[in-house]
Design an enzyme around this catalytic site. Sequence first.
Site, PDB file in Angstrom:
ATOM      1  N   LYS A  11     -17.446 -73.152  17.038  1.00  0.00           N
ATOM      2  CA  LYS A  11     -16.858 -73.556  16.323  1.00  0.00           C
ATOM      3  C   LYS A  11     -16.380 -74.906  17.086  1.00  0.00           C
ATOM      4  CE  LYS A  11     -13.245 -73.778  20.139  1.00  0.00           C
ATOM      5  NZ  LYS A  11     -12.633 -75.160  20.821  1.00  0.00           N
ATOM      6  N   GLY A 102     -16.140 -76.642  25.175  1.00  0.00           N
ATOM      7  CA  GLY A 102     -14.936 -77.518  24.313  1.00  0.00           C
ATOM      8  C   GLY A 102     -15.285 -76.486  22.811  1.00  0.00           C
ATOM      9  N   MET A 103     -16.301 -75.830  22.881  1.00  0.00           N
ATOM     10  CA  MET A 103     -17.211 -75.294  21.737  1.00  0.00           C
ATOM     11  C   MET A 103     -16.698 -73.914  21.380  1.00  0.00           C
ATOM     12  SD  MET A 103     -20.255 -76.958  20.328  1.00  0.00           S
ATOM     13  CE  MET A 103     -19.753 -77.352  19.271  1.00  0.00           C
ATOM     14  N   GLY A 105     -18.162 -71.057  23.638  1.00  0.00           N
ATOM     15  CA  GLY A 105     -19.252 -70.923  23.907  1.00  0.00           C
ATOM     16  C   GLY A 105     -18.796 -68.992  24.381  1.00  0.00           C
ATOM     17  N   GLY A 106     -18.165 -69.206  25.332  1.00  0.00           N
ATOM     18  CA  GLY A 106     -17.372 -67.953  26.695  1.00  0.00           C
ATOM     19  C   GLY A 106     -16.985 -66.762  25.758  1.00  0.00           C
ATOM     20  N   ALA A 108     -16.638 -66.816  22.332  1.00  0.00           N
ATOM     21  CA  ALA A 108     -18.097 -66.528  20.612  1.00  0.00           C
ATOM     22  C   ALA A 108     -19.224 -65.546  21.857  1.00  0.00           C
ATOM     23  CB  ALA A 108     -19.317 -67.894  21.060  1.00  0.00           C
ATOM     24  N   ASP A 140      -9.599 -67.712  21.264  1.00  0.00           N
ATOM     25  CA  ASP A 140     -10.862 -68.597  20.776  1.00  0.00           C
ATOM     26  C   ASP A 140     -11.516 -67.016  20.398  1.00  0.00           C
ATOM     27  OD1 ASP A 140      -9.315 -70.575  21.204  1.00  0.00           O
ATOM     28  OD2 ASP A 140     -11.391 -71.610  22.277  1.00  0.00           O
TER      29      ASP A 140
HETATM   30  P1  ATP Z   1     -12.451 -73.088  24.619  1.00  0.00           P
HETATM   31  O1  ATP Z   1     -13.493 -74.152  23.876  1.00  0.00           O
HETATM   32  O2  ATP Z   1     -12.573 -72.000  24.272  1.00  0.00           O
HETATM   33  O3  ATP Z   1     -12.019 -73.855  25.514  1.00  0.00           O
HETATM   34  P2  ATP Z   1     -15.132 -73.894  26.252  1.00  0.00           P
HETATM   35  O4  ATP Z   1     -15.924 -74.053  25.462  1.00  0.00           O
HETATM   36  O5  ATP Z   1     -14.875 -75.209  26.948  1.00  0.00           O
HETATM   37  O6  ATP Z   1     -14.233 -72.338  26.024  1.00  0.00           O
HETATM   38  P3  ATP Z   1     -16.820 -71.613  27.870  1.00  0.00           P
HETATM   39  O7  ATP Z   1     -18.737 -72.023  28.253  1.00  0.00           O
HETATM   40  O8  ATP Z   1     -16.224 -71.006  27.021  1.00  0.00           O
HETATM   41  O9  ATP Z   1     -16.016 -73.298  27.558  1.00  0.00           O
HETATM   42  O10 ATP Z   1     -16.811 -72.085  29.558  1.00  0.00           O
HETATM   43  C1  ATP Z   1     -15.498 -71.372  29.525  1.00  0.00           C
HETATM   44  C2  ATP Z   1     -15.744 -71.015  31.560  1.00  0.00           C
HETATM   45  O11 ATP Z   1     -15.644 -69.373  30.837  1.00  0.00           O
HETATM   46  C3  ATP Z   1     -16.851 -70.534  31.737  1.00  0.00           C
HETATM   47  O12 ATP Z   1     -16.813 -72.580  32.919  1.00  0.00           O
HETATM   48  C4  ATP Z   1     -17.774 -70.021  32.710  1.00  0.00           C
HETATM   49  O13 ATP Z   1     -17.644 -70.359  34.094  1.00  0.00           O
HETATM   50  C5  ATP Z   1     -16.403 -69.189  32.173  1.00  0.00           C
HETATM   51  N1  ATP Z   1     -17.780 -67.906  31.423  1.00  0.00           N
HETATM   52  C6  ATP Z   1     -16.882 -66.884  31.161  1.00  0.00           C
HETATM   53  N2  ATP Z   1     -18.003 -65.788  30.158  1.00  0.00           N
HETATM   54  C7  ATP Z   1     -18.490 -66.366  29.830  1.00  0.00           C
HETATM   55  C8  ATP Z   1     -20.301 -66.805  29.109  1.00  0.00           C
HETATM   56  N3  ATP Z   1     -20.249 -65.713  27.933  1.00  0.00           N
HETATM   57  N4  ATP Z   1     -20.033 -67.948  28.042  1.00  0.00           N
HETATM   58  C9  ATP Z   1     -20.222 -68.988  28.770  1.00  0.00           C
HETATM   59  N5  ATP Z   1     -19.031 -69.270  30.357  1.00  0.00           N
HETATM   60  C10 ATP Z   1     -18.576 -68.129  30.385  1.00  0.00           C
END
Ligand code: ATP
Length: 306
Positions: A11, A102-103, A105-106, A108, A140
């Site tokens: 997102k 910030g997209m 991914g976790g 998702a 999210d």
């Molecule tokens: P948001 O935009 O929701 O704030 P984000 O995109 O900045 O999140 P994510 O990629 O969701 O960040 O990762 C945040 C933290 O979650 C990572 O540093 C990692 O340690 C943890 N994490 C747990 N499960 C996952 C996963 N399946 N994929 C990515 N990160 C994960």
Amino acid sequence: MTSVTVRVPAKVNLQLSVGPPRDDGYHDLVNVFHAVSLFDEVTASGGPGGASTVAVEGESAGAVPLDGENLAVKAAHALAARAGRPLGARLLIRKAIPVAGGMAGGSADAAAALVACNELWGLGLSTRELMEIGADLGSDVPFALLGGTAVGTGRGEKLAPVAAAGRFHWVFALAEGGLSTAKVYAECDRLREAIGEQAGWPQPAELLMGALAAGDAQTLGKALVNDLQPAALMLCRPLARTLAAGRERGALGALVSGSGPTCAFLVESEAQASDLSIALDLSGVCRSLVTAYGPVPGATIVPAQR
Ligand code: ATP
């Protein structure tokens, strides 16, 4: 059924308006989510009863936890608990969404694991029911199940779909490393306190809603807003140069995606996305670039190949 694969989008936040901190530590938000065609894939296959395991491949896979902290594993455990049965799955995540970028991914991956395990285990829960379970895993997660374009209120988890006409084209500049969402919110509060700014009650921006309904990319570019951006720029100074480089090269709008550090650029067409991506790559202002479009559907089962 021996395995189920689910494709789930990243997102970008078209509007992220952040209210004052609440007593529970969260902030009230107006969060206009937009799902874009940058996808992780999660495959769930029959696993040991009672526990789920995970392996991760692809974009920054080494930064993703492989234990019970992985959000996809948490999702599988939450679903098994809801079913009240000792169910387990082997999960394989193929990442394209940047980690801590910030997209979401976790989140998702959590959404994809809910859909995949629901199907694998034959539980038959509705998307609404999966969204309820997802809301407890992260703000999210419900949006990653829903997809499209939607306004999130509360801490972002109360969702209302938004009608968006047409297709919007994007370039995403991926940065070295990630930013912690919690640290970016804390920096946002600190900056506001330092300058004596009172955060108002967040409201959906009319200009932005009108641009979405009309499919008007020019106006949408002007209406993009992210209250977390000043904090992300404080914590990651090179991002200011990345945003400026995209604006100078003709982006209709440029902003940090969510809590960063990924930068998002809105452009007029697929061809312009490709041109801007090449120009930014040559200018060396980021680690790598991807082009994408939105809106796209939320977590979706990939039909099995014959
Ligand atoms: P948001 O935009 O929701 O704030 P984000 O995109 O900045 O999140 P994510 O990629 O969701 O960040 O990762 C945040 C933290 O979650 C990572 O540093 C990692 O340690 C943890 N994490 C747990 N499960 C996952 C996963 N399946 N994929 C990515 N990160 C994960």
